[in-house]
Design an enzyme around this catalytic site. Structure first.
Site, PDB file in Angstrom:
ATOM      1  CG  ASP A  27     -12.945   7.159   5.227  1.00 47.28           C
ATOM      2  OD1 ASP A  27     -12.796   6.698   4.080  1.00 47.28           O
ATOM      3  OD2 ASP A  27     -12.119   6.982   6.145  1.00 47.28           O
ATOM      4  CE  LYS A  46     -15.833  19.280   3.582  1.00 47.89           C
ATOM      5  NZ  LYS A  46     -14.734  20.261   3.718  1.00 47.89           N
ATOM      6  CG  ASP A  54      -1.897   0.390   5.896  1.00 46.81           C
ATOM      7  OD1 ASP A  54      -1.810  -0.842   5.772  1.00 46.81           O
ATOM      8  OD2 ASP A  54      -1.612   0.993   6.953  1.00 46.81           O
ATOM      9  CB  ILE A 106       0.004   4.772   5.477  1.00 45.64           C
ATOM     10  CG1 ILE A 106       0.938   3.597   5.784  1.00 45.64           C
ATOM     11  CG2 ILE A 106       0.722   5.809   4.618  1.00 45.64           C
ATOM     12  CD1 ILE A 106       1.505   2.910   4.565  1.00 45.64           C
ATOM     13  CB  THR A 117      -0.531   2.668   1.347  1.00 47.02           C
ATOM     14  OG1 THR A 117      -0.716   4.054   1.654  1.00 47.02           O
ATOM     15  CG2 THR A 117       0.746   2.493   0.543  1.00 47.02           C
ATOM     16  CB  ALA A 118      -3.325   6.130  -1.673  1.00 50.06           C
TER      17      ALA A 118
END
EC number: 2.1.1.107
Length: 457
Positions: free
Chosen positions: A248, A270, A303, A306, A331-332
């Protein structure tokens, strides 16, 4: 070719090491790991040699080098800090036709020792022929990162299966396809690493019983927050083994450049000019590609477990009986906070951190009363469009309007941008930021002025 690469069988064979210092110790470790019957000669020894001798692992001969020490030896190494002694050892070995390595003097040696990647029984040796040891070491380190630690266990297990595979598959082509599937089966490798005999047996029997063309699997891989350097080693290995990668827009171009060149790439995010692919359709893409017998990597930003909907995708695969595994990613929240100089926890300001989705399914509502509590840090994922609501709700439930906030756009990427202020400004600040962005709320944000390091590079 200046040197012929060979692998020597030294188990229970006499070898001589001349030298008792740190360099000699490193050589001794290699010889002992190879099973050599080792004699070490030196004027003095560092303590480790005495430890080995007391454990019966080698024999120490203290004193000056004598040629008779080479009697019966298959191989010798000169590793003293005295060039004259090293030359003496080399010449004595040469006269007896015994291969001899002289440390840091490749021209005086009859063999050189490469940089080694040990995944026994799989061994990889890298050498520059003694011309550039540092280059050889850097290349070894690069290869180390590409070869999983459990690769040796997989190779050993493959050896146990050879006779059965040869009996079951009649043609070389069938055997080759089976071995390719086995060597890239992450679930099998992990089960071997965990010494899970039951799982190893079940996976093997499944692979042997199913048609070769129907042994697909899906690996859910976390790509991390953006910086390609934050992709895990296992994640890198998976995307370089994939037949197809489903990704993505949160996966950076730098990471996509690391994907195996001939892998198919399916974009499901998107982006300008594209419609977002519905989750159910993504699930079906994964299912369809795996049922073709392909190795599918579902590559997701951050991740996958999450706020990544990874659980929903795996439920579909589980229901269809498709094998799957998961490689977690940074993770962000962790990546963006670190790269913006905001510690998520701090003894003086925050004893806990909450990761919160900025949007829920229809009818969902956040526990605003608990979110507004003191001594914690809030991180909102996908909350940019709801920034004004987040501001309104937190203040309404008691959070101070001057609570520091930060919005991190394109976190960890070269184009990262951080906009900071206070909670009362959150709605307006969000208008200055574009997605993907993360919202951090808490007293720890005030530390950014001191701890920000990334924007200075």
């Amino acid at each position: 070719m200046d040197h012929l690469p060979i692998f020597c069988q030294l188990r229970d064979r006499d070898c001589l090491l001349v030298g008792g210092g740190d360099v000699a110790e490193r050589k001794a470790r290699l010889l002992l790991e190879a099973g050599a019957r080792l004699t070490v000669n030196a004027l003095a020894f560092i303590p480790q040699f005495t430890v080995w001798a007391n454990e019966g692992m080698l024999t120490l001969v203290e004193g000056a080098f004598e040629e008779s020490l080479l009697d019966g030896c298959w191989l010798a190494i000169a590793a003293t800090d005295d060039d004259a002694v090293n030359q003496q050892v080399s010449e004595a070995a040469e006269s007896r036709r015994i291969f001899c390595n002289v440390v840091d003097a490749p021209k005086a040696a009859s063999f050189i020792m490469p940089s080694i990647i040990d995944r026994s029984p799989l061994m990889v040796a890298v050498s520059s022929g003694g011309t550039s040891p540092v280059l050889a070491r850097l290349l070894r380190e690069k290869l180390e990162s590409l070869l999983p630690q459990h690769l040796g266990q997989v190779a050993h297990y493959a050896g146990q299966l050879r006779a059965r595979v040869k009996k079951q598959f009649a043609t070389m082509g069938e055997r080759r396809r089976f071995w390719e599937k086995l060597f890239i089966n992450d679930r099998l490798a992990q089960s071997l690493a965990n010494a899970d005999a039951k799982a190893v047996s079940e996976i093997t029997e499944q692979m042997l019983s199913e048609p070769l063309d129907h042994r697909g699997e899906v690996v859910l891989v976390g790509a991390g927050p953006g910086d390609a350097g934050l992709l895990t080693l296992k994640g890198l290995q998976q995307i370089q083994q994939a037949d197809v990668v489903v990704y993505d827009r949160l996966v950076s171009d730098d990471i996509m450049n690391l994907v195996r060149r001939d892998a198919d790439r399916v974009f499901v995010g998107k982006r300008a000019g594209y419609h977002c692919v519905p989750q159910e359709e993504i699930n079906q893409i994964l299912l369809r590609e795996a049922q073709k017998g392909r190795r599918v990597v579902r590559l997701k930003g951050g991740d996958p477990f999450i706020f990544g909907r990874g659980g929903e995708e795996l439920e579909t695969l589980c229901h269809a009986g498709i094998p799957f595994s998961v490689v977690p990613g940074i993770t962000a929240a962790s990546g963006c906070s670190a790269y913006s100089g905001v510690p998520l926890t701090h003894r003086d300001y925050a004893q806990s951190v909450r990761l919160v989705t900025g949007h829920l399914k229809t009818g969902g509502e956040l526990d605003w009363e608990n979110l507004a509590a003191e001594k914690q840090t809030l991180v909102f994922y996908m909350g940019l469009n709801q920034a004004a609501t987040i501001q309104e709700k937190l203040i309404a439930f008691g959070m101070q309007a001057d609570m520091p906030v930060a919005l991190v756009e394109n976190g960890t990427a070269v184009k990262q941008r951080v906009v900071s202020g206070v909670l009362a400004q959150l709605g307006e600040l969000a208008k200055q930021v574009e997605s993907p962005a993360l919202i951090i709320v808490g007293r720890v944000v005030a530390l950014r002025d001191k701890l920000n390091w990334f924007s200075n590079h």
